[in-house]
Design a protein around this motif. Structure first.
Motif, PDB file in Angstrom:
ATOM      1  N   LEU A  95      39.354  40.699  39.982  1.00  0.00           N
ATOM      2  CA  LEU A  95      38.974  39.673  40.946  1.00  0.00           C
ATOM      3  C   LEU A  95      37.604  39.079  40.650  1.00  0.00           C
ATOM      4  O   LEU A  95      37.402  37.872  40.806  1.00  0.00           O
ATOM      5  CB  LEU A  95      39.001  40.250  42.366  1.00  0.00           C
ATOM      6  CG  LEU A  95      38.684  39.231  43.468  1.00  0.00           C
ATOM      7  CD1 LEU A  95      39.619  39.403  44.655  1.00  0.00           C
ATOM      8  CD2 LEU A  95      37.228  39.331  43.931  1.00  0.00           C
TER       9      LEU A  95
ATOM     10  N   VAL B  99      42.197  45.516  46.537  1.00  0.00           N
ATOM     11  CA  VAL B  99      42.825  44.207  46.309  1.00  0.00           C
ATOM     12  C   VAL B  99      44.335  44.443  46.248  1.00  0.00           C
ATOM     13  O   VAL B  99      44.834  45.064  45.310  1.00  0.00           O
ATOM     14  CB  VAL B  99      42.322  43.561  45.006  1.00  0.00           C
ATOM     15  CG1 VAL B  99      42.988  42.202  44.792  1.00  0.00           C
ATOM     16  CG2 VAL B  99      40.803  43.408  45.029  1.00  0.00           C
TER      17      VAL B  99
ATOM     18  N   LEU C 114      45.455  34.815  45.917  1.00  0.00           N
ATOM     19  CA  LEU C 114      44.968  35.584  44.771  1.00  0.00           C
ATOM     20  C   LEU C 114      45.998  35.692  43.663  1.00  0.00           C
ATOM     21  O   LEU C 114      45.641  35.784  42.485  1.00  0.00           O
ATOM     22  CB  LEU C 114      44.553  36.987  45.230  1.00  0.00           C
ATOM     23  CG  LEU C 114      43.367  37.069  46.198  1.00  0.00           C
ATOM     24  CD1 LEU C 114      43.055  38.521  46.538  1.00  0.00           C
ATOM     25  CD2 LEU C 114      42.139  36.390  45.617  1.00  0.00           C
TER      26      LEU C 114
ATOM     27  N   VAL D  98      41.886  35.282  49.468  1.00  0.00           N
ATOM     28  CA  VAL D  98      40.426  35.321  49.392  1.00  0.00           C
ATOM     29  C   VAL D  98      39.847  35.606  50.774  1.00  0.00           C
ATOM     30  O   VAL D  98      38.855  36.340  50.915  1.00  0.00           O
ATOM     31  CB  VAL D  98      39.877  33.995  48.825  1.00  0.00           C
ATOM     32  CG1 VAL D  98      38.350  34.014  48.817  1.00  0.00           C
ATOM     33  CG2 VAL D  98      40.397  33.739  47.422  1.00  0.00           C
TER      34      VAL D  98
END
Length: 660
Positions: free
Chosen positions: A517, A359, A328, A367
């Motif tokens: 995201l 997150v 990410l 992911v």
């Protein structure tokens, strides 16, 4: 016999003078030629008794009429002129491509306005297919405008690289020729010759070289020159050094001498200097600014769009874009520590719930970690297949990322057996996420007793923003909506009681993704792509226009999302130097026009200087046909008279010999 020597010296001088005039006149139109002149001086005198007689004329050296300082200044100014001309010509081409200074109703500026106007129309008709299609068409036109300008700049940049390579090849040919002439000049000078024509040929090559790169020369005693070009030694005595074109690790193009891998564009002058300045600075900055504008528009539209729903309603499944990595921290746009929320609807019971997905970029979330967190929610599953994040709703469920308020109170505690039902409605219009915390301070039956509810409004950091009081006592009619505050949310109480110190809360969301995201993964986004050149509309939206997310309210039939996307037209954006999208693009186009104007002024100024310098050079070094013709008459008469002199001397000598 000295009389014969005197006459012959005059004939030789006249003949040499006529030859010199012929060479000057023959090269009167030759570019780079410098008028040559011959030095004549009286020959050694002879003493005859008391009389000192001249010995005729001696031929001195033949030299060029030249001002070395003037020539150096011409080379310098010519180099600057070619640099500015190259920039001016290319910028004029860019200005025409932008087309903003000559056309009001076409071009990218008009396409951007049309896109936002279509969003505004959609906000008035959020569920109508004709306006959804209108938005898609206007978005395609806007993206076509971005692509056209972006591809044009890319093609122009590639053309400049080709031009630069050709210029480098020209430089290498010229420096070889200069080194060869150095060899020839050295040899002739060593043999006592005066290679003026070779000097002119070499000076012409140096002048040609200066129009490609800035040049400095250093003349040696033997007539050779060392040449420094673009801060590199290109000619040393009889040896030339080639240059090559290349790019640095940062993508900037420059030149380097063979054997050197430090590419440099740190010089001003010559067409190559102009090309590198255009490639590395001007066009590079234009491309960057164009991408900034495209990403500012599409990024913010995607941010809002990902959190809304269209007339087709929430999703049974959703697939994102192909990601380059599951890390990410490496995705673009950048993802930060934060969270996003999934709103889940049980289509059988109508129960709506909201679920937070954290997150943790700092902690190394991938992911795959997000997939696990989503799959842990009852009613949802997710996977990461073909490099795409996919979310699936179980049978009987739908999901979205809307910030719509939940229809019932959250985390209710302390209620009694005959507790009044609490309903929540409305659309939150605030600009930040907040939480309303409720506590019953005066208990009783709704609509009958004295019922007071204290409300504390807090931000996501837990800081109290303000406090409120709601009266649900004798003056309240059960089931009637009460405005919590001025930010759009309403609360109502059905018949029943509220217990002392009973608590609950309502979460109000301005946005449901603080991490970024959803946009980075392409979940429910309107646009795809990462630059002005590769932007496109999501295929699923083109195929199903009802997927255009105009709504964010609980009933999913409002226009608030379309309205806030349309409001982006007049929004000041930090990444765009605190300007609106339209103002930023118009400034971009105006900056090109301003740069064109600046270079036009500079070009005209340098052209004036160069013209004046060449006029001075013409006065000093140029061939004046009239002056040469006048000199030719002098040498012609000189030749005739000296020939007559020799004839007379010969006749006199013969007469004396006959008398004797």
């Amino acid at each position: 016999m000295s009389n014969y020597s005197l006459g012959l010296s005059g004939i030789r001088a006249a003949q040499r003078g006529l030859d010199l005039i012929g060479n000057n006149v023959a090269n009167a139109a030759t570019q780079g030629y410098h008028r040559q002149q011959m030095e004549l001086r009286p020959a050694y005198s002879s003493q005859y008794g008391d009389v000192l007689l001249g010995g005729g004329v001696e031929l001195g050296k033949v030299s060029r009429s030249i001002d070395a300082l003037l020539e150096q200044e011409i080379i310098r100014q010519d180099s600057l002129l070619e640099h500015v001309r190259q920039e001016l010509t290319t910028l004029q081409t860019i200005e025409n491509a932008f087309g903003e200074l000559t056309t009001e109703n076409s071009g990218l500026d008009a396409a951007i306005d049309s896109f936002f106007n279509a969003l505004n129309d959609l906000s008035i008709h959020p569920g109508e297919v004709v306006y959804q299609n209108q938005l898609i068409t206007s978005a395609q036109n806007m993206l076509l405008g971005f692509r056209s300008v972006g591809v044009f700049l890319d093609d122009l940049s590639a053309q400049l690289v080709t031009q630069a390579q050709y210029s480098v090849e020209q430089v290498n040919v010229i420096v070889d020729d200069i080194a060869r002439l150095n060899t020839d000049i050295e040899r002739m000078v060593m043999h006592g010759s005066e290679p003026n024509n070779l000097f002119d040929q070499r000076d012409k090559l140096i002048s040609d070289l200066s129009k490609i790169i800035p040049v400095k020369t250093f003349t040696l005693k033997d007539g050779r020159v060392d040449v420094i070009g673009a801060n590199m030694s290109l000619v040393t005595r009889n040896r030339s050094t080639h240059i090559r074109l290349g790019a640095t690790d940062t993508g900037r193009f420059g030149i380097a001498a063979d054997g050197d891998f430090s590419y440099s564009d740190d010089f001003e002058g010559g067409s190559l200097g102009g090309i590198l300045s255009l490639k590395n600075n001007i066009i590079g900055q234009l491309s960057q600014n164009l991408d900034s504008l495209a990403l500012a528009i599409t990024g913010r539209i995607n941010q809002w769009h990902s959190q809304g729903v269209g007339s087709t309603g929430p999703f049974s499944q959703l697939e994102g874009i192909a990601l380059k990595t599951s890390d990410l921290s490496q995705l673009s746009p950048a993802i930060t520590d934060g969270e996003f929320y999934i709103r889940l609807t049980d289509t059988q019971t109508g129960i709506v719930s909201r679920h937070k997905i954290t997150v943790d970029i700092t902690g190394g979330d991938t992911v795959e970690d997000i997939v696990q967190k989503i799959s842990a929610i009852n009613g949802l599953s997710a996977d990461f297949t073909d490099a795409r994040l996919r979310i699936f709703a179980d049978s009987g469920y739908k999901f979205d990322f809307c910030p719509a308020v939940l229809p019932t109170a959250e985390d209710r505690t302390g209620s009694g057996p005959s507790a009044a039902q609490i309903d929540v409605s409305g659309i939150y219009t605030g600009s930040e996420n907040i939480v309303y915390e409720f506590r019953v301070s005066d208990a009783g039956d709704v609509g009958n007793d004295t019922v007071k509810i204290d409300v504390t409004v807090k931000n996501t950091a837990g800081e109290t923003l303000r406090t409120l009081t709601i009266d649900a006592g004798a003056n309240y009619v059960a089931g009637t909506n009460i405005d919590i505050d001025a930010l759009g949310l309403k609360i109502s109480f059905n018949s029943g009681s509220l217990a002392q110190d009973e608590t609950w809360k309502i979460s109000a969301f301005a946005g449901t993704d603080s991490s970024g995201l959803l946009v980075a993964a392409g979940m429910n986004t309107f646009f795809r792509g990462s630059s002005a050149r590769d932007m496109s509309i999501a295929d699923e939206i083109i195929q199903i226009p009802g997927r255009v997310a105009a709504s964010i309210g609980p009933d999913m039939n409002d226009n608030l999302n379309a309205s806030r996307m349309a409001a982006l037209k007049d929004a000041v954006i930090a990444e765009l130097s605190n300007m609106t999208c339209g103002d930023y693009y118009r400034r971009l186009a105006a900056d090109v026009g301003q740069q064109v104007q600046m270079r036009q002024i500079r070009t005209e100024g340098i052209e004036g200087i160069v013209k004046n310098l060449y006029n001075q050079q013409g006065d000093i070094s140029g061939v004046n046909i009239n002056e040469e013709a006048a000199k030719m008459l002098i040498y012609e008469q000189m030749f005739q008279i000296m020939a007559k002199y020799l004839t007379t001397m010969n006749e006199s000598m013969n007469y004396i010999l006959n008398v004797i």
